[in-house]
Design a protein around this motif. Structure first.
Motif, PDB file in Angstrom:
ATOM      1  N   UNK A 181       0.800  -1.215   0.000  1.00  0.00           N
ATOM      2  CA  UNK A 181       0.000   0.000   0.000  1.00  0.00           C
ATOM      3  C   UNK A 181       0.832   1.263   0.000  1.00  0.00           C
ATOM      4  N   UNK A 182       2.063   1.170   0.486  1.00  0.00           N
ATOM      5  CA  UNK A 182       2.926   2.351   0.555  1.00  0.00           C
ATOM      6  C   UNK A 182       3.315   2.867  -0.827  1.00  0.00           C
ATOM      7  N   UNK A 183       3.235   2.018  -1.839  1.00  0.00           N
ATOM      8  CA  UNK A 183       3.666   2.395  -3.183  1.00  0.00           C
ATOM      9  C   UNK A 183       2.507   2.801  -4.090  1.00  0.00           C
ATOM     10  N   UNK A 184       1.286   2.793  -3.567  1.00  0.00           N
ATOM     11  CA  UNK A 184       0.110   3.052  -4.399  1.00  0.00           C
ATOM     12  C   UNK A 184      -0.434   4.439  -4.099  1.00  0.00           C
ATOM     13  N   UNK A 185      -0.512   5.246  -5.132  1.00  0.00           N
ATOM     14  CA  UNK A 185      -1.081   6.582  -4.990  1.00  0.00           C
ATOM     15  C   UNK A 185      -2.604   6.483  -4.942  1.00  0.00           C
ATOM     16  N   UNK A 186      -3.215   7.305  -4.103  1.00  0.00           N
ATOM     17  CA  UNK A 186      -4.674   7.289  -3.927  1.00  0.00           C
ATOM     18  C   UNK A 186      -5.162   5.880  -3.575  1.00  0.00           C
ATOM     19  N   UNK A 187      -4.533   5.305  -2.553  1.00  0.00           N
ATOM     20  CA  UNK A 187      -4.860   3.933  -2.159  1.00  0.00           C
ATOM     21  C   UNK A 187      -6.325   3.797  -1.770  1.00  0.00           C
ATOM     22  N   UNK A 188      -6.847   4.773  -1.046  1.00  0.00           N
ATOM     23  CA  UNK A 188      -8.241   4.691  -0.599  1.00  0.00           C
ATOM     24  C   UNK A 188      -9.190   4.612  -1.796  1.00  0.00           C
ATOM     25  N   UNK A 189      -8.957   5.448  -2.800  1.00  0.00           N
ATOM     26  CA  UNK A 189      -9.815   5.449  -3.986  1.00  0.00           C
ATOM     27  C   UNK A 189      -9.709   4.132  -4.741  1.00  0.00           C
ATOM     28  N   UNK A 190      -8.490   3.626  -4.848  1.00  0.00           N
ATOM     29  CA  UNK A 190      -8.304   2.370  -5.572  1.00  0.00           C
ATOM     30  C   UNK A 190      -8.986   1.212  -4.852  1.00  0.00           C
ATOM     31  N   UNK A 191      -8.830   1.137  -3.542  1.00  0.00           N
ATOM     32  CA  UNK A 191      -9.472   0.056  -2.792  1.00  0.00           C
ATOM     33  C   UNK A 191     -10.987   0.152  -2.875  1.00  0.00           C
ATOM     34  N   UNK A 192     -11.503   1.375  -2.834  1.00  0.00           N
ATOM     35  CA  UNK A 192     -12.950   1.562  -2.942  1.00  0.00           C
ATOM     36  C   UNK A 192     -13.460   1.081  -4.293  1.00  0.00           C
ATOM     37  N   UNK A 193     -12.762   1.461  -5.367  1.00  0.00           N
ATOM     38  CA  UNK A 193     -13.169   1.040  -6.714  1.00  0.00           C
ATOM     39  C   UNK A 193     -13.129  -0.479  -6.842  1.00  0.00           C
ATOM     40  N   UNK A 194     -12.058  -1.091  -6.315  1.00  0.00           N
ATOM     41  CA  UNK A 194     -11.935  -2.545  -6.413  1.00  0.00           C
ATOM     42  C   UNK A 194     -13.017  -3.249  -5.603  1.00  0.00           C
ATOM     43  N   UNK A 195     -13.365  -2.678  -4.463  1.00  0.00           N
ATOM     44  CA  UNK A 195     -14.416  -3.283  -3.638  1.00  0.00           C
ATOM     45  C   UNK A 195     -15.755  -3.248  -4.364  1.00  0.00           C
ATOM     46  N   UNK A 196     -16.057  -2.116  -5.002  1.00  0.00           N
ATOM     47  CA  UNK A 196     -17.325  -2.003  -5.730  1.00  0.00           C
ATOM     48  C   UNK A 196     -17.340  -2.953  -6.919  1.00  0.00           C
ATOM     49  N   UNK A 197     -16.211  -3.045  -7.618  1.00  0.00           N
ATOM     50  CA  UNK A 197     -16.136  -3.968  -8.749  1.00  0.00           C
ATOM     51  C   UNK A 197     -16.383  -5.405  -8.295  1.00  0.00           C
ATOM     52  N   UNK A 198     -15.885  -5.730  -7.107  1.00  0.00           N
ATOM     53  CA  UNK A 198     -16.144  -7.063  -6.570  1.00  0.00           C
ATOM     54  C   UNK A 198     -17.608  -7.273  -6.231  1.00  0.00           C
ATOM     55  N   UNK A 199     -18.274  -6.224  -5.759  1.00  0.00           N
ATOM     56  CA  UNK A 199     -19.688  -6.336  -5.412  1.00  0.00           C
ATOM     57  C   UNK A 199     -20.557  -6.597  -6.638  1.00  0.00           C
ATOM     58  N   UNK A 200     -20.238  -5.936  -7.747  1.00  0.00           N
ATOM     59  CA  UNK A 200     -21.099  -6.056  -8.933  1.00  0.00           C
ATOM     60  C   UNK A 200     -20.753  -7.262  -9.789  1.00  0.00           C
ATOM     61  N   UNK A 201     -19.594  -7.880  -9.543  1.00  0.00           N
ATOM     62  CA  UNK A 201     -19.198  -9.041 -10.345  1.00  0.00           C
ATOM     63  C   UNK A 201     -19.990 -10.267  -9.893  1.00  0.00           C
ATOM     64  N   UNK A 202     -20.736 -10.857 -10.805  1.00  0.00           N
ATOM     65  CA  UNK A 202     -21.501 -12.053 -10.473  1.00  0.00           C
ATOM     66  C   UNK A 202     -21.769 -12.851 -11.733  1.00  0.00           C
ATOM     67  N   UNK A 203     -21.988 -14.130 -11.553  1.00  0.00           N
ATOM     68  CA  UNK A 203     -22.195 -15.016 -12.698  1.00  0.00           C
ATOM     69  C   UNK A 203     -23.592 -14.882 -13.288  1.00  0.00           C
ATOM     70  N   UNK A 204     -24.544 -14.370 -12.500  1.00  0.00           N
ATOM     71  CA  UNK A 204     -25.912 -14.237 -13.000  1.00  0.00           C
ATOM     72  C   UNK A 204     -26.067 -13.085 -13.988  1.00  0.00           C
ATOM     73  N   UNK A 205     -25.243 -12.060 -13.844  1.00  0.00           N
ATOM     74  CA  UNK A 205     -25.438 -10.851 -14.653  1.00  0.00           C
ATOM     75  C   UNK A 205     -24.081 -10.215 -14.933  1.00  0.00           C
ATOM     76  N   UNK A 206     -23.573 -10.425 -16.128  1.00  0.00           N
ATOM     77  CA  UNK A 206     -22.271  -9.869 -16.498  1.00  0.00           C
ATOM     78  C   UNK A 206     -22.377  -8.444 -17.013  1.00  0.00           C
ATOM     79  N   UNK A 207     -23.587  -7.889 -17.049  1.00  0.00           N
ATOM     80  CA  UNK A 207     -23.773  -6.555 -17.609  1.00  0.00           C
ATOM     81  C   UNK A 207     -23.970  -5.482 -16.538  1.00  0.00           C
ATOM     82  N   UNK A 208     -23.993  -5.863 -15.264  1.00  0.00           N
ATOM     83  CA  UNK A 208     -23.978  -4.882 -14.184  1.00  0.00           C
ATOM     84  C   UNK A 208     -22.523  -4.530 -13.911  1.00  0.00           C
ATOM     85  N   UNK A 209     -22.189  -3.245 -14.070  1.00  0.00           N
ATOM     86  CA  UNK A 209     -20.790  -2.828 -14.047  1.00  0.00           C
ATOM     87  C   UNK A 209     -20.622  -1.532 -13.266  1.00  0.00           C
TER      88      UNK A 209
END
Length: 595
Positions: A181-209
């Protein structure tokens, strides 16, 4: 205070009982605590002995001693006999003992419990105050910060994570304790984006993004196909960027650019070593600004300034023969309806009576746009699609304008990349008209509807809210639309190409996937091939040498990286600049000419 009131009530009751049971004299009685009796609830209630004495002048306590006073042993002095001295009385006494329970009302119980808890809290608070005061003093005075930080980390690692909010718990751990984490700029924003991407990723619906702000803008621009540039399409072939299309009514057409021109230089920057994306960034810019181009045409370098302009590349069209018009819609964006109407005006002026509607590689777009386009070909009030939400409620979308023109019959071209709104239009026209023929291959099959909700930072959530069905109730999701006439293109367009590595070279009798790629390209370009299974035959070598001769390459008959890239590039160039190998389009023309 409550004790006194209750005790007085008990005394009054006892006096009344005494008068009723002992009419010859006043009963003298005594109350004293008799311990605690077990109760059903958690509270403990004091129990008193009530002693009745027949002789009103003598009181005997429970130990047998006489007393000159009547005392309520919980602290209330009921009466003192200050006039009569202690007298001997041998009269027999009769003692009656009753157990009386003091009742506690709910309010008293709550008050008693609260007082007890408050007392315990004060003790606990004092202890903790002293503890943290000493800990802070020792930590700040005796221990270095690094040690206390490490200690804090060790303690936090030893504790479990909060099950109630796992996402934030993990995010906090990564922000505070993750090594990288020490080498990543805007770590909070990146983690937030990745968390949301994980929430919307599902096998039932590949078009929710979930889209970042940049991705959201790019997605919207991809649907509307608007940009500020000069109006050309180009193709990179082994370091050479060749113009494959010049749009009508664009600065490029007005400046005299032609298909086949090589983009050589832009604003003093050589383009031969630039990627297609880098070239786009150089050529595009602000509206009204000038880009100084140098192009290579027939071994001559020609300089020409071209003014940039806001453009929309949403549709294309032309007249194929005297009565057939060709309309291609790339997407269903904000301006698709207007663009289609302009081409239909051109066709009507040219006397066109039938239409080829090309929806190949059209990935969809806005449902409002597809309704606008459908209104050009269907009577007012015609159903375009049905939308069903998760509660089963159905909404029917209908055309709201009078049919724009009476052009027909219509052939619709589709392929495996025709999806969503393009499938909506295909189904609406084929079910609502009797003169529509579908040609090509089975479409993609996307039968869901998404809406966009934007965040204040420009990012957005695109999620599925409904499914759509055709006017007749057909759901194409994961199934697609089967054409009335299946027609495939050359097999090179369904082939997955390998990436030939630098330094590799294949000769006769070699076997490689790259040799299979070579054979397919040679066959598409019109050269003789005897096999396409990856084996390098002598016939393939001879025809490869002929290709090298035709395009000015070193004539070795062997497949190297330079020849491989040139083969692939010329295959794409021929497809983008001619229609003589478009078997699906040829079939569409044949169908309309036969009607």
């Amino acid at each position: 205070m409550g004790h006194i009131v209750i005790s007085k009530c008990i005394i009054s009751a006892m006096r009344l009982i005494s008068q009723l049971t002992h009419p010859h004299g006043t009963a003298i009685w005594d109350l004293e605590p008799a311990g605690i009796l077990p109760q059903e609830d958690a509270m403990q209630v004091p129990v008193f002995h009530v002693v009745f004495v027949r002789n009103p002048y003598s009181v005997v306590n429970r130990k047998g001693a006489r007393s000159s006073s009547l005392l309520f042993r919980n602290g209330i002095n009921m009466e003192e006999n200050r006039e009569t001295a202690e007298m001997e009385n041998t009269q027999e006494q009769e003692e009656v003992v009753l157990h009386v329970h003091r009742h506690l009302y709910p309010e008293e119980k709550e008050l008693k419990t609260a007082k007890k808890e408050y007392k315990e809290y004060k003790i606990y608070a004092r202890i903790m105050f002293v503890f943290f005061l000493l800990f802070g003093w020792l930590g700040g005075s005796l221990l270095p910060y690094g040690f206390t930080s490490s200690l804090r980390t060790m303690i936090s690692r030893g504790l479990g994570l909060d099950d109630g909010d796992k996402i934030n718990a993990v995010k906090e751990v990564l922000e505070s304790d993750w090594y990288f984490g020490k080498d990543i700029e805007n770590l909070d924003e990146r983690l937030t984006d990745q968390a949301i991407e994980g929430l919307v990723a599902n096998s039932e619906d590949t078009h929710t993004l979930y889209f970042s702000a940049e991705e959201s803008d790019s997605f919207r621009q991809g649907i509307n196909r608007n940009y500020c540039g000069i109006g050309v399409q180009y193709l990179e072939i082994d370091g050479t960027n060749i113009i494959t299309k010049v749009m009508e009514d664009t600065p490029a057409q007005q400046a005299g650019l032609q298909v086949g021109d090589v983009l050589y230089e832009a604003d003093g920057t050589l383009l031969s070593d630039k990627s297609a994306e880098e070239i786009k960034e150089i050529i595009q810019g602000e509206e009204g600004s000038i880009v100084s181009l140098k192009i290579l045409r027939q071994d001559k370098i020609i300089g020409m300034p071209v003014e940039r302009k806001n453009l929309v590349s949403i549709a294309d069209g032309k007249v194929i023969d005297d009565r057939i018009g060709y309309l291609q819609l790339y997407q269903f964006g904000d301006s698709s309806g207007d663009a289609a109407r302009r081409y239909l005006d051109t066709f009507r002026e040219a006397g066109v009576s039938s239409l080829i509607l090309d929806l190949r590689d059209n990935g969809g777009g806005y449902l409002t746009s597809v309704t606008d386009v459908a209104s050009l070909f269907l009577p007012k009030g015609s159903a375009v699609l049905q939308r069903e939400d998760k509660e089963g409620n159905i909404t029917v979308s209908k055309t709201t304008q009078e049919q724009y023109c009476q052009i027909g019959p219509i052939v619709i071209l589709i392929n495996e990349n025709t999806a969503s709104a393009a499938e909506v239009l295909t189904m609406a026209l084929s079910e609502q008209r009797d003169d529509v023929t579908i040609i090509g291959t089975t479409s993609y099959g996307k039968g869901t509807v998404q809406v966009e909700r934007k965040f204040s930072d420009g990012s957005s959530l695109n999620y599925t809210t409904q499914r759509w069905l055709s006017p007749d109730g057909v759901w194409v999701n994961d199934v697609g639309i089967e054409p009335d006439r299946e027609v495939r293109l050359h097999e090179v367009f369904y082939h997955t190409f390998t990436k030939m590595k630098e330094g590799n070279e294949y000769k006769v009798d070699s076997v490689s996937p790259s040799v299979e790629d070579m054979a397919l390209c040679l066959d598409y370009l019109g050269y003789q091939t005897d096999r396409k299974d990856g084996y390098f035959s002598q016939i393939l070598s001879d025809n490869l040498r002929q290709f090298q001769h035709d395009y000015g390459l070193e004539e070795t008959g062997n497949l190297d990286v330079h020849t491989y890239r040139y083969l692939y590039g010329q295959t794409r160039y021929r497809w983008q600049t001619t229609t003589d190998t478009d078997t699906q389009l040829a079939e569409a023309v044949k169908v309309l000419q036969g009607m």
